[in-house]
Design an enzyme around this catalytic site. Structure first.
Site, PDB file in Angstrom:
ATOM      1  N   ASP A   7       0.884  -1.169   0.000  1.00  0.00           N
ATOM      2  CA  ASP A   7       0.000   0.000   0.000  1.00  0.00           C
ATOM      3  C   ASP A   7       0.918   1.215   0.000  1.00  0.00           C
ATOM      4  O   ASP A   7       1.418   1.616   1.052  1.00  0.00           O
ATOM      5  CB  ASP A   7      -0.900  -0.019   1.236  1.00  0.00           C
ATOM      6  CG  ASP A   7      -1.859   1.158   1.272  1.00  0.00           C
ATOM      7  OD1 ASP A   7      -2.224   1.673   0.194  1.00  0.00           O
ATOM      8  OD2 ASP A   7      -2.242   1.567   2.382  1.00  0.00           O
ATOM      9  N   GLU A  68      -1.010  -1.283  -4.801  1.00  0.00           N
ATOM     10  CA  GLU A  68      -2.253  -0.545  -5.039  1.00  0.00           C
ATOM     11  C   GLU A  68      -1.988   0.547  -6.069  1.00  0.00           C
ATOM     12  O   GLU A  68      -1.019   1.305  -5.954  1.00  0.00           O
ATOM     13  CB  GLU A  68      -2.789   0.073  -3.748  1.00  0.00           C
ATOM     14  CG  GLU A  68      -4.158   0.712  -3.966  1.00  0.00           C
ATOM     15  CD  GLU A  68      -4.776   1.171  -2.662  1.00  0.00           C
ATOM     16  OE1 GLU A  68      -5.590   0.406  -2.109  1.00  0.00           O
ATOM     17  OE2 GLU A  68      -4.434   2.274  -2.223  1.00  0.00           O
ATOM     18  N   ASP A 141      -2.710   1.026   7.030  1.00  0.00           N
ATOM     19  CA  ASP A 141      -1.835   0.788   5.873  1.00  0.00           C
ATOM     20  C   ASP A 141      -1.404  -0.682   5.803  1.00  0.00           C
ATOM     21  O   ASP A 141      -1.281  -1.251   4.732  1.00  0.00           O
ATOM     22  CB  ASP A 141      -0.576   1.664   5.969  1.00  0.00           C
ATOM     23  CG  ASP A 141      -0.901   3.128   6.153  1.00  0.00           C
ATOM     24  OD1 ASP A 141      -1.380   3.742   5.191  1.00  0.00           O
ATOM     25  OD2 ASP A 141      -0.699   3.642   7.267  1.00  0.00           O
TER      26      ASP A 141
END
Length: 180
Positions: A7, A68, A141
């Site tokens: 992430d 991501e 996260d």
């Protein structure tokens, strides 16, 4: 298959490593957050992120990396930092010759929650259930990174098989003559 989900973030970059196969719950191998000093020069922060990701890749030896995909937000400065962190994450995987894939936030949410508009609380709850964890991974996260890894574990194999089939069909000789 062992997947490292990332992430991306310039201040906090979530990292989650999951092992498993499509259709199975999977097992959490590791979860971490690479942090950089917001007061440090940008180049130093990017180098720290690269060093942190490289160390985690070497320690956990994933077979694939999933990141991501950056999406547009209202805060342009935040998007730029996230995009820079995303580039570092993709580079870290590619440097080791690992297959890398990106997923939009809605793809990840849909994979783990069955709803592309799920909120962070729902994603964290489902990650905790899917991986059979005693407590929710923190910070958010870290939970998001695990969700990205799960998404790739469940969907990445299908994407790879489709790409392989397409490549084979392109390489197959075309029949000659009349096909009646």
């Amino acid at each position: 298959m062992r997947v490292m989900g990332i992430d991306p973030g310039l201040t906090r970059c979530g990292v989650g490593v999951v092992e498993g196969r499509p259709g199975a719950p999977g097992t959490m191998v590791a979860v971490d957050v690479v942090r950089t000093d917001p007061e440090a020069p940008l180049a130093d922060r990017l180098l720290a992120l690269d060093n942190g990701l490289r160390a985690l890749l070497e320690a956990h030896r994933p077979e694939a990396v999933a990141v991501e995909r950056v999406f547009s937000q209202h805060n342009v400065a935040s998007v730029i930092g996230t995009a820079q962190a995303s580039g570092i994450a993709l580079l870290a995987g590619a440097r080791l010759g690992l297959p890398t894939e990106t997923y939009t936030p809605s793809e990840v949410k849909n994979a783990v929650c069955g709803n592309g508009t799920a909120d962070k609380r729902q994603v964290t709850s489902m990650v905790t259930r899917i991986l059979r964890l005693k407590e929710a991974p923190k910070p958010a996260d870290a939970a998001d990174a695990l969700a990205i890894a799960i998404c790739h574990l469940w969907r990445g194999g299908v994407k790879a098989r489709i790409a392989e089939a397409a490549a084979r069909s392109q390489a197959a000789p075309t029949p000659r003559g009349n096909l009646r």
